[in-house]
Design an enzyme around this catalytic site. Structure first.
Site, PDB file in Angstrom:
ATOM      1  N   ALA A  30       0.851  -1.196   0.000  1.00 29.31           N
ATOM      2  CA  ALA A  30       0.000   0.000   0.000  1.00 29.31           C
ATOM      3  C   ALA A  30       0.881   1.238   0.000  1.00 29.31           C
ATOM      4  CB  ALA A  30      -0.919  -0.012   1.225  1.00 29.31           C
ATOM      5  N   GLY A  46       0.253   4.192  -1.577  1.00 32.49           N
ATOM      6  CA  GLY A  46      -0.402   5.443  -1.906  1.00 32.49           C
ATOM      7  C   GLY A  46      -0.905   5.532  -3.334  1.00 32.49           C
ATOM      8  N   ARG A  47      -1.329   6.731  -3.717  1.00 27.82           N
ATOM      9  CA  ARG A  47      -1.939   6.973  -5.012  1.00 27.82           C
ATOM     10  C   ARG A  47      -1.046   7.850  -5.884  1.00 27.82           C
ATOM     11  NH1 ARG A  47      -5.544   7.940  -0.958  1.00 27.82           N
ATOM     12  NH2 ARG A  47      -7.393   6.624  -0.840  1.00 27.82           N
ATOM     13  N   ASP A  53      -7.026  14.366  -5.472  1.00 26.48           N
ATOM     14  CA  ASP A  53      -5.798  13.592  -5.658  1.00 26.48           C
ATOM     15  C   ASP A  53      -4.880  14.139  -6.746  1.00 26.48           C
ATOM     16  OD1 ASP A  53      -7.045  12.093  -3.798  1.00 26.48           O
ATOM     17  OD2 ASP A  53      -7.161  10.242  -4.960  1.00 26.48           O
ATOM     18  N   HIS A  63     -15.438  12.519  32.958  1.00 21.75           N
ATOM     19  CA  HIS A  63     -14.564  11.459  33.473  1.00 21.75           C
ATOM     20  C   HIS A  63     -15.396  10.213  33.810  1.00 21.75           C
ATOM     21  CE1 HIS A  63     -11.272   9.565  35.683  1.00 21.75           C
ATOM     22  NE2 HIS A  63     -12.175   9.268  36.611  1.00 21.75           N
TER      23      HIS A  63
END
Length: 238
Positions: free
Chosen positions: A38, A40-41, A81, A219
């Site tokens: 993987a 990226g593009r 992109d 909390h």
């Protein structure tokens, strides 16, 4: 997660796959059933006649843009992109909105005036534990020559994460040394991609660590962990 690592070779084993690595000068191997690649593009600009139009392209392959989302041709806009800087949905939506508003102004004969603000760039990794960040990293703050303060707090000393048995990780805040305005934040730990939005909203509104430290937090919750590094930095302004 291994940084400063080079893949030497990949091979099949009776159990699955093996990767031989060079990690910080040492040879290591990792075995798993499968390997996911993987990386990226890449901008899908093929067939767009970029050269014919004469649009400037960065060495990364992305279209060069201004903060108005205009390319080197003032009547051609880009978003998402094809121009970066991060290939993520929320940023592409913001860019598209800025581009559309400015294109509408040009059609009216007016100048483009809407600008992208990349201060609050978000980043998330859905690993276990999760990783998320917004704004400047400490390395980026150093590179820009900014004077800043930084503080961290671990999940293994936090009530809700102990109850959840999610003890790995930490939160980190970076703030301007003079004003205390939050410059960036990062999380490694449970629900990091959810927790980061508290800092993203704060940065969008230009709040300081002093304001974050005094904001009420229920909390026990994971999100109250932000108050500890905020209080540590806020002490510098007391």
């Amino acid at each position: 997660v291994l940084c400063d690592t080079k893949i030497v070779s990949v091979e099949s084993t009776p159990e699955g796959k093996k990767i031989i690595l060079q990690h910080q000068g040492e040879s290591k191997s990792i075995e798993a059933s499968e390997i996911l690649l993987a990386l990226g593009r890449r901008p899908a600009l093929k067939g767009a006649d970029i050269e014919k139009i004469g649009l400037d392209v960065a060495p990364s392959g992305h279209l060069c843009i201004q903060k108005t989302m205009q390319t080197s041709h003032p009547r051609i806009f880009a978003a998402g992109d094809v121009c970066g800087p991060l290939e993520v949905v929320h940023l592409a939506i913001q860019q598209g909105e800025v581009a559309a508003k400015n294109a509408a102004l040009l059609l009216k004969g007016e100048e483009a005036k809407h600008m992208m603000d990349y201060r609050c760039k978000l980043f998330g990794v859905f690993t276990q534990p999760q990783v998320a960040a917004v704004g400047l990293s400490e390395a980026e703050a150093k590179a820009q020559g900014l004077e800043y303060l930084v503080a961290t707090y671990p999940f293994d000393d936090h009530g809700k994460s102990l109850v959840m048995d999610e003890r790995h990780g930490f939160v980190k805040l970076i703030a301007d040394k003079t004003s205390g305005e939050i410059l960036g934040g990062s999380v490694v730990g449970p629900e990091a991609t959810e927790l980061i939005h508290e800092i993203a909203v704060g940065m969008h509104l230009h709040i300081t660590v002093q304001q974050l430290a005094t904001a009420p937090h229920y909390h026990p919750t994971l999100s109250e962990i932000w108050t500890y590094p905020a209080e540590e930095i806020a002490d510098h302004f007391a």
